[in-house]
Design a protein around this motif. Structure first.
Motif, PDB file in Angstrom:
ATOM      1  N   HIS A   1       0.789  -1.060   0.106  1.00 39.52           N
ATOM      2  CA  HIS A   1       0.043  -0.012   0.019  1.00 39.52           C
ATOM      3  C   HIS A   1       0.838   1.154  -0.222  1.00 39.52           C
TER       4      HIS A   1
ATOM      5  N   TYR B   1      -2.266   9.784   9.198  1.00 41.36           N
ATOM      6  CA  TYR B   1      -3.244   9.091   8.333  1.00 41.36           C
ATOM      7  C   TYR B   1      -3.392   7.530   8.622  1.00 41.36           C
ATOM      8  N   VAL B   2      -2.100   7.122   8.106  1.00 48.79           N
ATOM      9  CA  VAL B   2      -1.588   5.650   8.134  1.00 48.79           C
ATOM     10  C   VAL B   2      -1.583   5.136   9.224  1.00 48.79           C
TER      11      VAL B   2
ATOM     12  N   VAL C   1      -2.827   5.849  -2.232  1.00 46.15           N
ATOM     13  CA  VAL C   1      -3.958   7.083  -1.559  1.00 46.15           C
ATOM     14  C   VAL C   1      -3.036   8.192  -1.505  1.00 46.15           C
TER      15      VAL C   1
ATOM     16  N   TYR D   1       3.393  -0.968   4.173  1.00 51.73           N
ATOM     17  CA  TYR D   1       2.819   0.249   3.682  1.00 51.73           C
ATOM     18  C   TYR D   1       4.177   1.272   3.598  1.00 51.73           C
TER      19      TYR D   1
ATOM     20  N   LYS E   1       0.485  12.430   6.181  1.00 50.98           N
ATOM     21  CA  LYS E   1       0.504  11.234   5.803  1.00 50.98           C
ATOM     22  C   LYS E   1       0.703   9.987   6.864  1.00 50.98           C
TER      23      LYS E   1
ATOM     24  N   ILE F   1      -2.540  11.870  -0.071  1.00 52.54           N
ATOM     25  CA  ILE F   1      -3.163  12.518   1.203  1.00 52.54           C
ATOM     26  C   ILE F   1      -2.769  13.972   1.168  1.00 52.54           C
TER      27      ILE F   1
ATOM     28  N   GLY G   1      -7.274  11.579   2.907  1.00 53.69           N
ATOM     29  CA  GLY G   1      -7.050  10.604   1.791  1.00 53.69           C
ATOM     30  C   GLY G   1      -7.884  10.583   0.671  1.00 53.69           C
TER      31      GLY G   1
ATOM     32  N   PHE H   1       1.084   5.683  -0.077  1.00 50.82           N
ATOM     33  CA  PHE H   1       0.474   6.846   0.567  1.00 50.82           C
ATOM     34  C   PHE H   1       1.374   7.949   0.151  1.00 50.82           C
TER      35      PHE H   1
ATOM     36  N   ILE I   1       5.205   5.317   2.705  1.00 55.47           N
ATOM     37  CA  ILE I   1       4.677   6.577   2.707  1.00 55.47           C
ATOM     38  C   ILE I   1       5.863   7.367   1.958  1.00 55.47           C
TER      39      ILE I   1
END
Length: 130
Positions: free
Chosen positions: A2, A15-16, A119, A80, A12, A121, A126, A4, A82
């Motif tokens: 994933h 959010y995550v 996503v 994940y 960011k 941000i 998001g 971001f 970022i």
């Protein structure tokens, strides 16, 4: 995987981390780990900090190396990533800054192609891209 993306200081990480509040998370800042930590989710942020320390003249090899390492990490935990949106059409005057912006752009394209979720941000909100 994933991914971001958003501008610097756009929320960011918060959010995550809110998405992952009930999971065992390992947060890595500014590098790609060699070994997978013991966790449910590995969050890697600020890859551009690590990229700046690499040889950006041969970014194709560098990007292949990063993708290979990320796929290996992903075998053991959910990944994940970022990343910070760099450039937005602004071309830096310094050569090293241009190389970094270009390498980030190519790396982000490769990450987005591999990711199952992307996503964007902005200000903590998001927007699903993929």
């Amino acid at each position: 995987m994933h991914v971001f993306i958003g501008g610097a200081y756009s929320g960011k990480t918060d959010y995550v981390m809110k998405l992952l509040a009930d999971q065992q998370v390992e947060l890595v800042d500014g590098y790609v780990p060699d070994d997978t930590p013991a966790c449910d989710v590995l969050v890697i942020k600020n890859l551009e900090k690590w990229l700046i320390t690499q040889d950006l003249e041969d970014d194709e090899t560098l990007i292949r190396t990063i993708l290979t390492r990320l796929k290996t990490l992903e075998e053991n935990c959910t990944l994940y990533i970022i990343v910070t949106d760099m450039g937005r059409g602004v071309v830096p005057m310094e050569k090293q800054a241009r190389l970094l912006r270009d390498a980030c752009g190519r790396l982000y394209q490769a990450l987005f192609a591999e990711a199952e979720l992307v996503v964007r941000i902005w200000y903590g909100i998001g927007e699903l891209i993929k």
